[in-house]
Design an enzyme around this catalytic site. Structure first.
Site, PDB file in Angstrom:
ATOM      1  N   CYS A 191      -3.172   8.220   3.617  1.00  0.00           N
ATOM      2  CA  CYS A 191      -2.935   7.631   2.298  1.00  0.00           C
ATOM      3  C   CYS A 191      -4.131   7.849   1.388  1.00  0.00           C
ATOM      4  O   CYS A 191      -4.024   7.770   0.169  1.00  0.00           O
ATOM      5  CB  CYS A 191      -2.667   6.144   2.454  1.00  0.00           C
ATOM      6  N   GLU A 239       0.888  -1.165   0.000  1.00  0.00           N
ATOM      7  CA  GLU A 239       0.000   0.000   0.000  1.00  0.00           C
ATOM      8  C   GLU A 239       0.917   1.203   0.000  1.00  0.00           C
ATOM      9  O   GLU A 239       1.525   1.519   1.018  1.00  0.00           O
ATOM     10  CB  GLU A 239      -0.881   0.027   1.261  1.00  0.00           C
TER      11      GLU A 239
HETATM   12  P1  NAP Z   1       8.513   4.673   4.497  1.00  0.00           P
HETATM   13  O1  NAP Z   1       9.673   5.533   4.775  1.00  0.00           O
HETATM   14  O2  NAP Z   1       8.494   3.924   3.245  1.00  0.00           O
HETATM   15  O3  NAP Z   1       8.408   3.708   5.755  1.00  0.00           O
HETATM   16  C1  NAP Z   1       7.362   2.789   5.873  1.00  0.00           C
HETATM   17  C2  NAP Z   1       7.811   1.622   6.728  1.00  0.00           C
HETATM   18  O4  NAP Z   1       8.856   0.909   6.082  1.00  0.00           O
HETATM   19  C3  NAP Z   1       8.372   2.020   8.067  1.00  0.00           C
HETATM   20  O5  NAP Z   1       7.972   1.091   9.028  1.00  0.00           O
HETATM   21  C4  NAP Z   1       9.867   1.935   7.847  1.00  0.00           C
HETATM   22  O6  NAP Z   1      10.590   1.729   9.038  1.00  0.00           O
HETATM   23  C5  NAP Z   1       9.950   0.745   6.956  1.00  0.00           C
HETATM   24  N1  NAP Z   1      11.154   0.650   6.158  1.00  0.00           N
HETATM   25  C6  NAP Z   1      11.905   1.650   5.670  1.00  0.00           C
HETATM   26  N2  NAP Z   1      12.907   1.124   4.929  1.00  0.00           N
HETATM   27  C7  NAP Z   1      12.756  -0.218   4.948  1.00  0.00           C
HETATM   28  C8  NAP Z   1      13.486  -1.298   4.371  1.00  0.00           C
HETATM   29  N3  NAP Z   1      14.547  -1.101   3.618  1.00  0.00           N
HETATM   30  N4  NAP Z   1      13.058  -2.546   4.626  1.00  0.00           N
HETATM   31  C9  NAP Z   1      11.981  -2.776   5.388  1.00  0.00           C
HETATM   32  N5  NAP Z   1      11.285  -1.786   5.957  1.00  0.00           N
HETATM   33  C10 NAP Z   1      11.653  -0.517   5.727  1.00  0.00           C
HETATM   34  O7  NAP Z   1       7.176   5.484   4.526  1.00  0.00           O
HETATM   35  P2  NAP Z   1       6.708   6.545   5.603  1.00  0.00           P
HETATM   36  O8  NAP Z   1       7.438   7.786   5.337  1.00  0.00           O
HETATM   37  O9  NAP Z   1       6.740   5.982   6.961  1.00  0.00           O
HETATM   38  O10 NAP Z   1       5.185   6.694   5.226  1.00  0.00           O
HETATM   39  C11 NAP Z   1       4.720   7.684   4.348  1.00  0.00           C
HETATM   40  C12 NAP Z   1       4.318   7.080   3.055  1.00  0.00           C
HETATM   41  O11 NAP Z   1       3.412   6.023   3.292  1.00  0.00           O
HETATM   42  C13 NAP Z   1       3.592   8.018   2.158  1.00  0.00           C
HETATM   43  O12 NAP Z   1       4.201   7.996   0.911  1.00  0.00           O
HETATM   44  C14 NAP Z   1       2.197   7.467   2.050  1.00  0.00           C
HETATM   45  O13 NAP Z   1       1.611   7.592   0.795  1.00  0.00           O
HETATM   46  C15 NAP Z   1       2.379   6.039   2.344  1.00  0.00           C
HETATM   47  N6  NAP Z   1       1.181   5.494   2.945  1.00  0.00           N
HETATM   48  C16 NAP Z   1       0.416   4.685   2.189  1.00  0.00           C
HETATM   49  C17 NAP Z   1      -0.711   4.130   2.733  1.00  0.00           C
HETATM   50  C18 NAP Z   1      -1.574   3.218   1.932  1.00  0.00           C
HETATM   51  O14 NAP Z   1      -2.423   2.526   2.488  1.00  0.00           O
HETATM   52  N7  NAP Z   1      -1.414   3.175   0.639  1.00  0.00           N
HETATM   53  C19 NAP Z   1      -1.047   4.384   4.050  1.00  0.00           C
HETATM   54  C20 NAP Z   1      -0.253   5.227   4.785  1.00  0.00           C
HETATM   55  C21 NAP Z   1       0.881   5.773   4.221  1.00  0.00           C
HETATM   56  P3  NAP Z   1      11.270   2.985   9.795  1.00  0.00           P
HETATM   57  O15 NAP Z   1      10.177   3.902  10.147  1.00  0.00           O
HETATM   58  O16 NAP Z   1      11.898   2.349  10.976  1.00  0.00           O
HETATM   59  O17 NAP Z   1      12.226   3.558   8.823  1.00  0.00           O
END
Ligand code: NAP
Length: 679
Positions: A296, A257
């Site tokens: 999101c 997602e």
């Molecule tokens: P993110 O930086 O991609 O992080 C999301 C999750 O992934 C966090 O738990 C992060 O852990 C983890 N993570 C980061 N690098 C990783 C890796 N290499 N391997 C495994 N896990 C890893 O996203 P965010 O900034 O937290 O969230 C914002 C984004 O989420 C926005 O772009 C939004 O569109 C999207 N979003 C989408 C939805 C949906 O349902 N489509 C819902 C909510 C948000 P850490 O925090 O420990 O780095």
């Protein structure tokens, strides 16, 4: 120094061997907690899930799992104050916290209810009807869903630390999978508190829920073909996960997602005076400001008819001017802080990119007046409305994950749908219109690009849950850019975690495997009428073959007169004779079904408590006057209810005529006491 968050791994709480890194309050910049997973044995966590949690969950039936989920939701809902206090530290206002916390509990309650109502009190699910594969019926096929002996890993975004975890945990648990939760670090302290309370409650079987606070580096290396990862976050991280060898070569099921450039379209029929105009404006403002736009599902693209665009921009701007920004704990504040200063920098950068083809018409990304807070210490930001120029590309590419939306204009409906599609796949789209033709045209145009579509007008506005609320009963997830994942959606969200297999066998073997009676398999007839048997005594395959009854013309006339159903096929011989299907007077289908009940019923008080419906009723062959009918009733499925002293029995009913042809088939649904009355 504040507390170091612990992970829950292998049956105990684990504290990292280093001091971790600080997590700051979104509104004040003060340290809330520290986080690290240094020294955590991820391989042992996966083993524990597979070898301890999985077997324990799979030993439970769907109804038992649903019962535990309900108990967990009740337990969590009993004391929400500490969760609300922590939630405010993520920048969330009271209303934002309700969406996350109460929304999360509501999702678990919803899954618990659906699991009990819509799944069998068993550990497998039958999918669809039996397929006859041979001429005589001795070789048939049946699809079934079974639980995978794997682990469901969830990697979550920072914006919904409670709901985000629970909306994934509930369907996975119902499906029989143990879960490892990896919350986004920024807001992990709130997720940790919820997990801690679940673990302390002792309600869930050990190993069915583990928590990983900190870096998940190496976690995917531990996963294999029966495991899944449900990721929510940025498209960038999603792309990294897609390329992981365990996904590419190891068969790990990955659901994503990710970014979603959701749109809301104002119908061309709407004028400034219409209620739909205000609904549209209100919807955009709500989606821009709830959770400071860090949703999101928020409306990133506001698509309006060119002729009315000035009025729309003016109205949205006027509403945005009333939004107070500041201390999320202050009841006068409408919009709190973004999750972190880093996140605010990201949003500012994204706004800068959007400005490549759009101008800001409301707000200043670098300045905002705040209430009851320090504007520099907290991650505060003004809502930003942009208006795109013709041919703009950035609004279709750049996700500003904050209180930001861009107005785009269209001339024709096709153009509006074309603009929506340029998002390359979104979680949700909405259309605000009171014109049914516009509603159909836009919905059909949008549907291939969206997981969910809201059609809003004056009729449904009062009860509408809004553009941005994923609902446990409806699909959450979207195609293309939105990741292609599909969480939620009622039981669809559960089955998504299970393996569907086609089983080919004889009917008897299929009945033994599925514990549901499959047509063509053995039927047991004994001297005790099955209606005299309690739920404990009934067996799948128990059968009654009724005596026969001749349906007379007088029966048909009586039924017509008694019920008022004097349709010509039952009353007018000449007209019925001209009917190409009947060729003469026929009995009412409902008369046949009623007479069948009279044939199979055992009338005296006993364990059968009620008939609560029929399923799949089909009238196959007309019954004419002087035809003789009989019925065979067979126990197809027995579903004891865990919370009642009765259960459901589904009976296969086949009514045949004198030639032995089936004239009606259906399932009779009854409630039957677990023990005989007085026993
Ligand atoms: P993110 O930086 O991609 O992080 C999301 C999750 O992934 C966090 O738990 C992060 O852990 C983890 N993570 C980061 N690098 C990783 C890796 N290499 N391997 C495994 N896990 C890893 O996203 P965010 O900034 O937290 O969230 C914002 C984004 O989420 C926005 O772009 C939004 O569109 C999207 N979003 C989408 C939805 C949906 O349902 N489509 C819902 C909510 C948000 P850490 O925090 O420990 O780095």
């Amino acid at each position: 120094m504040s507390a170091l968050l612990e992970s829950y791994a292998g049956g105990s709480w684990f504290r990292a061997s280093d001091g971790g890194r600080p997590l700051l309050d979104a509104a004040t910049g003060e340290e809330v907690a520290r986080i690290s997973s240094t020294g955590l044995d991820l391989s042992a966590m996966v083993d524990h899930a597979r070898n301890v949690g999985g077997p324990a969950v799979r030993a439970l039936t769907f109804h038992e799992r649903a019962g535990l989920l309900k108990a967990v939701a009740k337990h969590l809902a009993a004391d929400k104050d500490e969760l609300y206090a922590l939630s405010a530290r993520t920048g969330a206002t009271l209303r934002d916290s309700q969406v996350d916390i109460d929304g999360g509990f509501g999702t678990v309650f919803s899954y618990a209810g659906k699991g009990t109502r819509e799944l069998p009190n068993d550990t497998i699910v039958l999918d669809g009807a039996t397929e006859q594969l041979g001429r005589s019926g001795s070789f048939v096929g049946q699809h079934i869903y079974t639980s995978r002996p794997g682990v469901a890993v969830q990697i979550n975004a920072f914006n919904f630390p409670v709901w985000g975890m629970l909306e994934k945990l509930a369907p996975a648990f119902l499906a029989g999978l143990p879960t490892i939760v990896k919350p986004a670090s920024q807001t992990a302290y709130l997720t940790e508190r919820v997990v801690r309370r679940i673990i302390e409650s002792g309600l869930l079987p050990e190993g069915s829920l583990q928590l990983l606070c900190g870096s998940p580096e190496g976690l995917l290396d531990q996963l294999g073909a029966q495991d899944s990862v449900a990721f929510t976050g940025s498209a960038g991280t999603g792309a990294v996960l897609r390329q992981h060898p365990s996904v590419l070569y190891g068969g790990v099921q990955l659901g994503i997602e990710a970014d979603s450039l959701n749109c809301s379209i104002l119908g061309p029929d709407v004028t400034v005076e219409d209620p739909e105009f205000d609904l549209f404006v209100e919807g955009v403002v709500t989606e821009m400001t709830v959770k400071a736009g860090q949703k999101c599902t928020a409306i990133r693209r506001t698509i309006v008819p060119a002729v009315i665009a000035d009025e729309v921009v003016r109205a949205i701007s006027a509403r945005l001017a009333t939004i107070t920004v500041g201390n999320p704990g202050n009841p006068d504040v409408r919009m709190g802080a973004l999750a972190s200063l880093g996140q605010r920098d990201e949003v500012r950068k994204a706004v800068q990119s959007l400005r490549g083809s759009a101008e800001i018409v409301f707000g200043d990304p670098d300045r905002v007046d705040v209430v009851d807070a320090d504007a520099e210490a907290g991650a505060f930001m003004s809502p930003i409305l942009l208006r795109a120029s013709a041919g703009a590309t950035e609004p279709h590419d750049v996700e500003a994950f904050g209180p930001v939306s861009t107005v785009l204009t269209y001339g024709s409906l096709d153009e509006a749908v074309g603009l929506a599609a340029r998002g390359e796949g979104s979680l949700v789209g909405s259309v605000v219109t009171h014109d049914p033709e516009v509603a159909r045209s836009v919905t059909l145009g949008l549907a291939p690009w969206h997981g969910r579509i809201l059609v809003l007008d004056r009729e449904d506005a009062g009860e509408s849950t809004g553009h941005g609320s994923p609902l446990p009963t409806l699909v959450h997830g979207g195609p293309g850019r939105a990741g292609g994942g599909e969480e939620l959606g009622g039981i669809r969200g559960v089955l998504h975690h299970m393996q569907r297999s086609a089983i080919q066998a004889s009917p008897d073997m299929l009945t033994a495997i599925t514990r549901q009676w499959i047509k063509g398999s053995l039927q047991h007839v004994d001297e005790v009428h099955p209606f005299r048997k309690s739920l404990a005594e009934l067996r799948v395959g128990d059968t009654i073959r009724s005596g026969s009854r001749t349906v007379t013309l007088a029966d048909i006339e009586h039924f017509a007169e008694f019920t008022g159903d004097t349709f010509y096929a039952h009353t007018d011989a000449a007209a019925a004779a001209a009917n190409p299907l009947f060729g003469g007077i026929v009995a009412h289908g409902y008369l046949v079904v009623s007479l069948a009940a009279g044939l199979f019923v055992e009338p005296s008080p006993g364990p059968v408590l009620a008939n609560f419906g029929v399923d799949n009723l089909r009238f196959l062959t007309p019954v004419k006057a002087e035809d003789t009918i009989a019925v065979t009733l067979t126990v197809k499925q027995i579903t004891p209810r865990n919370s009642a002293d009765y259960g459901e029995v589904r009976w296969d009913a086949v009514v045949t005529n004198g030639a032995g042809e089936p004239v009606a088939t259906y399932d009779v649904l009854t409630l039957v006491a677990k023990t005989l009355p007085g026993a």
